[in-house]
Design a protein around this motif. Structure first.
Motif, mmCIF file in Angstrom:
data_model
loop_
_atom_site.group_PDB
_atom_site.id
_atom_site.type_symbol
_atom_site.label_atom_id
_atom_site.label_comp_id
_atom_site.label_asym_id
_atom_site.label_seq_id
_atom_site.Cartn_x
_atom_site.Cartn_y
_atom_site.Cartn_z
ATOM 1 N N LEU A 88 0.849 -1.180 0.000
ATOM 2 C CA LEU A 88 0.000 0.000 0.000
ATOM 3 C C LEU A 88 0.889 1.235 0.000
ATOM 4 C CD1 LEU A 88 -2.884 1.156 0.211
ATOM 5 C CD2 LEU A 88 -2.669 0.956 2.703
ATOM 6 N N LEU A 89 0.851 1.969 -1.111
ATOM 7 C CA LEU A 89 1.642 3.180 -1.280
ATOM 8 C C LEU A 89 0.755 4.406 -1.113
ATOM 9 C CD1 LEU A 89 3.568 2.148 -4.525
ATOM 10 C CD2 LEU A 89 4.441 2.026 -2.179
ATOM 11 N N GLY A 90 1.393 5.522 -0.835
ATOM 12 C CA GLY A 90 0.643 6.762 -0.747
ATOM 13 C C GLY A 90 1.381 7.783 0.082
ATOM 14 N N PRO A 91 1.027 9.057 -0.074
ATOM 15 C CA PRO A 91 1.709 10.112 0.663
ATOM 16 C C PRO A 91 1.437 10.015 2.159
ATOM 17 C CG PRO A 91 -0.230 10.976 -0.447
ATOM 18 C CD PRO A 91 -0.044 9.583 -0.940
ATOM 19 N N SER A 92 2.290 10.625 2.960
ATOM 20 C CA SER A 92 2.087 10.669 4.396
ATOM 21 C C SER A 92 0.747 11.329 4.699
ATOM 22 C CB SER A 92 3.215 11.453 5.075
ATOM 23 O OG SER A 92 4.460 10.811 4.868
ATOM 24 N N GLY A 93 0.018 10.753 5.661
ATOM 25 C CA GLY A 93 -1.273 11.310 6.035
ATOM 26 C C GLY A 93 -2.439 10.857 5.184
ATOM 27 N N ALA A 94 -2.184 9.946 4.240
ATOM 28 C CA ALA A 94 -3.262 9.502 3.350
ATOM 29 C C ALA A 94 -4.221 8.525 4.022
ATOM 30 C CB ALA A 94 -2.670 8.859 2.091
ATOM 31 N N GLY A 95 -3.791 7.926 5.142
ATOM 32 C CA GLY A 95 -4.668 6.977 5.831
ATOM 33 C C GLY A 95 -4.275 5.529 5.668
ATOM 34 N N LYS A 96 -2.994 5.289 5.345
ATOM 35 C CA LYS A 96 -2.546 3.907 5.139
ATOM 36 C C LYS A 96 -2.569 3.109 6.447
ATOM 37 C CE LYS A 96 1.447 5.185 3.401
ATOM 38 N NZ LYS A 96 1.234 6.647 3.549
ATOM 39 N N THR A 97 -2.036 3.702 7.514
ATOM 40 C CA THR A 97 -1.999 2.993 8.796
ATOM 41 C C THR A 97 -3.408 2.775 9.342
ATOM 42 O OG1 THR A 97 0.208 3.846 9.304
ATOM 43 C CG2 THR A 97 -1.103 3.041 11.158
ATOM 44 N N ILE A 98 -4.335 3.671 9.017
ATOM 45 C CA ILE A 98 -5.725 3.483 9.446
ATOM 46 C C ILE A 98 -6.308 2.211 8.823
ATOM 47 C CG2 ILE A 98 -8.053 4.467 9.422
ATOM 48 C CD1 ILE A 98 -6.105 5.877 11.292
ATOM 49 N N ILE A 99 -5.906 1.903 7.602
ATOM 50 C CA ILE A 99 -6.362 0.661 6.974
ATOM 51 C C ILE A 99 -5.894 -0.547 7.780
ATOM 52 C CG2 ILE A 99 -6.061 -0.820 4.933
ATOM 53 C CD1 ILE A 99 -6.191 1.703 3.224
ATOM 54 N N LEU A 100 -4.643 -0.518 8.249
ATOM 55 C CA LEU A 100 -4.157 -1.610 9.091
ATOM 56 C C LEU A 100 -4.990 -1.706 10.365
ATOM 57 C CD1 LEU A 100 -0.264 -1.167 8.845
ATOM 58 C CD2 LEU A 100 -1.797 -2.459 7.343
ATOM 59 N N LYS A 101 -5.322 -0.569 10.959
ATOM 60 C CA LYS A 101 -6.113 -0.566 12.194
ATOM 61 C C LYS A 101 -7.534 -1.072 11.951
ATOM 62 C CE LYS A 101 -3.555 3.066 14.603
ATOM 63 N NZ LYS A 101 -3.615 4.414 15.235
ATOM 64 N N LEU A 102 -8.103 -0.776 10.788
ATOM 65 C CA LEU A 102 -9.423 -1.297 10.442
ATOM 66 C C LEU A 102 -9.390 -2.815 10.341
ATOM 67 C CD1 LEU A 102 -10.399 1.343 7.746
ATOM 68 C CD2 LEU A 102 -11.656 0.943 9.868
ATOM 69 N N ILE A 103 -8.325 -3.350 9.772
ATOM 70 C CA ILE A 103 -8.195 -4.808 9.655
ATOM 71 C C ILE A 103 -8.030 -5.449 11.025
ATOM 72 C CG2 ILE A 103 -6.724 -6.679 8.760
ATOM 73 C CD1 ILE A 103 -6.105 -4.829 6.358
ATOM 74 N N MET A 104 -7.289 -4.798 11.909
ATOM 75 C CA MET A 104 -7.044 -5.334 13.251
ATOM 76 C C MET A 104 -8.235 -5.132 14.194
ATOM 77 S SD MET A 104 -3.946 -6.679 13.474
ATOM 78 C CE MET A 104 -3.523 -6.607 15.219
ATOM 79 N N GLY A 105 -9.205 -4.340 13.794
ATOM 80 C CA GLY A 105 -10.309 -4.046 14.690
ATOM 81 C C GLY A 105 -9.923 -3.079 15.785
ATOM 82 N N LEU A 106 -8.984 -2.170 15.478
ATOM 83 C CA LEU A 106 -8.554 -1.159 16.440
ATOM 84 C C LEU A 106 -9.267 0.168 16.212
ATOM 85 C CD1 LEU A 106 -4.717 -1.894 16.426
ATOM 86 C CD2 LEU A 106 -6.407 -2.603 18.133
ATOM 87 N N THR A 107 -9.924 0.302 15.063
ATOM 88 C CA THR A 107 -10.792 1.431 14.780
ATOM 89 C C THR A 107 -11.863 0.929 13.829
ATOM 90 O OG1 THR A 107 -10.822 3.790 14.191
ATOM 91 C CG2 THR A 107 -9.546 2.327 12.746
ATOM 92 N N TRP A 108 -12.865 1.752 13.572
ATOM 93 C CA TRP A 108 -14.043 1.272 12.859
ATOM 94 C C TRP A 108 -14.413 2.221 11.737
ATOM 95 C CZ3 TRP A 108 -14.582 -3.413 14.712
ATOM 96 C CH2 TRP A 108 -14.139 -3.656 16.000
#
Length: 251
Positions: free
Chosen positions: A39-59
């Motif tokens: 997963l590529l993209g500029p800083s702040g694009a929301g890449k790490t949020i995608i990981l958190k969505l998969i882990m169930g750490l955010t919704w």
């Protein structure tokens, strides 16, 4: 005819926001067993949020996130705990406990999941250390290790539960070229030999070229390019601009 593999991760029209700050505006993608997706993209694009969505750490605010068949919007706490056994994560800083030995760092997750058989724990720890090329360091402490060794211990810990899905957050940041190559080789090895679904978030383009079957480019809240890493790098102008450093974050 061989049936197409079922996706282990599905995002369907996923929107996320924190207050008035909109992060994702309709994500659509699926991830499959044995595939390494970067997963590529500029800083702040929301890449790490995608990981958190998969882990169930955010919704997600709306849309469907489905992990191994579970709809994350309706999953129970017990189902989420059970699901996380099948998810492995390699953090950017390895996230080891400095006061624990390497053995205790790897065993920690097993014990947290209810494993009490000392012989089995010892066997798994040694097996996973051997898999990452670090046999014999069980009783060293993280401060005694190089950055590359810490990352490999972190990988061994993540693999101890035999995950179905592995998430990598900037796995090669701060590593020398030799250590980077070792981590890259291990990402590919475990995806192909163990059939692990692998999602890598990285700004290291050379590493992304080595490990990836597929690239996804995230910008302005959507996946704006998705396909073979080689094809996208050669034929997609957005991806070409991103990897060449001429990206202006404009669709």
């Amino acid at each position: 005819m061989t049936a197409a593999p079922r996706p282990t991760v599905e995002f369907i029209d996923v929107h996320t926001a924190f207050g008035d700050h909109v992060v994702h505006r309709g994500l659509n993608f699926s991830l499959f067993p044995g595939e390494v997706t970067t997963l590529l993209g500029p800083s702040g694009a929301g890449k790490t949020i995608i990981l958190k969505l998969i882990m169930g750490l955010t919704w997600a605010r709306s849309g469907t996130v489905r992990i191994m068949g579970h709809d994350m919007a309706s999953i129970s706490e017990q189902e989420l705990r059970d699901l996380r056994v099948h998810l492995g994560m390699l953090f950017q800083g390895a996230a080891l406990f400095d006061s624990f030995t390497v053995f205790e760092n790897i065993a920690y997750g097993l014990r947290e999941r209810g494993e009490n058989d000392k012989a089995k724990i010892t066997r798994v720890v040694k097996e996973k250390l051997a898999m990452v090329g670090l046999s014999g360091i069980e009783y060293k402490f993280p401060p005694q290790l190089s950055g590359g060794q810490k990352k490999r211990v972190g990988l061994a810990r993540a693999l101890a539960s035999s995950p179905t899905i592995m998430l990598y957050d900037e796995p090669t940041t701060g590593l020398d070229p030799t250590s980077t190559r070792k981590i890259d080789d291990l990402i590919v090895k475990f995806a192909k030999e163990e059939g692990i679904t692998s999602l890598v978030v990285t700004h290291d383009i050379q590493s992304a070229r080595r490990v990836s079957d597929r690239w996804m480019l995230l910008s302005k809240g959507i996946i704006c390019a998705d396909g073979s890493s080689r094809t996208l790098a050669e034929q997609n102008p957005l991806v070409s601009d991103f990897v060449s450093g001429t990206w202006k974050d404009e669709l």
